[in-house]
Design a protein around this motif. Structure first.
Motif, short mmCIF file in Angstrom:
data_model
loop_
_atom_site.label_atom_id
_atom_site.label_comp_id
_atom_site.label_asym_id
_atom_site.label_seq_id
_atom_site.Cartn_x
_atom_site.Cartn_y
_atom_site.Cartn_z
N CYS A 25 0.82 -1.22 0.00
CA CYS A 25 0.00 0.00 0.00
C CYS A 25 0.85 1.27 0.00
N HIS A 30 2.03 6.60 -6.38
CA HIS A 30 0.73 6.09 -5.98
C HIS A 30 -0.21 6.02 -7.18
N ALA A 34 -5.76 7.11 -6.14
CA ALA A 34 -5.40 7.39 -4.75
C ALA A 34 -4.95 8.84 -4.59
N THR A 35 -4.19 9.33 -5.58
CA THR A 35 -3.74 10.72 -5.53
C THR A 35 -4.92 11.68 -5.65
N PRO A 40 -6.10 6.12 0.56
CA PRO A 40 -5.80 4.80 0.00
C PRO A 40 -7.01 4.21 -0.73
N THR A 74 3.00 0.17 4.27
CA THR A 74 2.49 1.49 3.93
C THR A 74 3.51 2.57 4.22
N SER A 79 1.14 10.61 2.80
CA SER A 79 0.80 10.57 1.38
C SER A 79 -0.41 9.67 1.17
N GLY A 81 -0.72 6.87 0.05
CA GLY A 81 -0.50 5.47 0.36
C GLY A 81 -0.62 5.15 1.84
N SER A 123 -4.07 -2.03 -5.10
CA SER A 123 -4.82 -1.31 -6.14
C SER A 123 -5.69 -2.30 -6.92
#
Length: 309
Positions: A25, A30, A34-35, A40, A74, A79, A81, A123
């Motif tokens: 993760c 990323h 997710a961004t 996440p 992680t 961030s 993630g 993902s």
């Protein structure tokens, strides 16, 4: 590589298998979704009452895997993630420049893991929890091998089961990738790479398009399904009924709001007369009255003024 094999899922066992599970993760880069979500992908809804992470936990339970042997690898820098959950113990990545194979090797050493290790790209969204049982059943007693799960269409599923001896071939320093570096090196060292075809897809959800398409393929937008649908049976100006949506049970949808072919996360609020179409509303986000959201991702945030993509 040997011929692809398929195995019928064994019945779920009450005893826990001695398998270490590592969920990837973190990492430098990323997934785009997710961004955009600033959260996440595991936090996204997969059913009205279960997140993607919750459905993975269901799959572990069905396969007889102990949650105490699962670790979420992680980031710790805030961030997208970063994932903290009371359900699975978190293990920070060993470093920002180790690559996915490198952090797997370091985690195996940290845990002093032996036997089989299941590696999962987070993902991904497993369409049926029992599918994992078939993969685990096929891999459980394979010594000196690496099993790579493929989808029914032959694409990579994001699941790998490997003997920890093969994982310890990964160098202790440097950036190491899984498919481009580790697997070829393990094959050269005599570890057999065995493909295993899953009986149901494990979808990639790296982008908003892929996530929404996966939900559609899983029937989450079908008006005949049990999913809560806003605008069910209501015809638009074009004479067609609104499509259904996946809406978390804890989300609040005001009367008069329309949500079509979208996903709405836990604790999200959609105010009256708002319209959300082909979009993803993150957990705890708020859509204001009469706001129009089309083909967008709304971040996991209470402040909407800065979070449209």
């Amino acid at each position: 590589m040997t011929a692809t094999t398929t195995d019928a899922p064994p019945p779920a066992s009450a005893s826990k298998q001695d398998i270490t599970v590592l969920l990837l993760c973190g990492g430098l880069s990323h997934p785009p979704l997710a961004t955009a979500l600033n959260a996440p992908l595991l936090s996204l809804p997969q059913t009205p009452d279960r997140s993607v992470l919750g459905c993975w936990i269901d799959a572990f339970t069905h396969a007889g895997l102990g949650i105490d042997r699962c670790r979420l690898l992680t980031n710790t820098d805030g961030s997208p993630g970063t994932m903290l959950t009371p359900d699975i113990e978190t293990l920070p990545d060993s470093g920002p420049y180790r690559g996915p194979a490198g952090v797997v090797r370091d985690a195996v050493d940290h845990l002093d893991a032996q036997g089989c290790c299941l590696i999962i790209e987070t993902s991904r969204m497993l369409s049926k929890p029992e599918t994992l049982s078939g993969f685990i059943g096929a891999c459980r007693n394979r010594k000196g091998t690496i099993s790579v799960a493929t989808n029914p269409d032959g694409s990579f599923s994001g699941l790998i089961a490997a003997d920890t001896e093969a994982i310890r071939l990964i160098p202790g320093i440097g950036f190491i990738d899984i498919k481009e570096q580790w697997l070829p090196a393990a094959s050269r060292e005599g570890f057999e790479i065995i493909p295993h075809m899953l009986d149901a897809p494990c979808y990639s959800i790296r982008t908003s398009k892929l996530y929404l398409e996966a939900l559609r393929r899983m029937g989450r937008f079908d008006q005949a399904s049990g999913t809560r649908v806003i605008g069910r049976g209501t015809h638009s100006i074009f004479g067609e009924p609104y499509g259904g949506s996946l809406i978390a049970k804890s989300a609040e949808i005001a009367p008069g709001a329309v949500v079509s072919c979208s996903a709405v996360g836990d604790g999200a609020v959609i105010e009256s007369d708002a319209v959300v179409v082909r979009s993803i509303v993150g957990p705890r986000a708020r859509i204001k009255k009469r706001e129009l959201i089309i083909d967008s991702v709304v971040q996991t945030s209470d402040d909407l003024s800065e979070h449209r993509t």
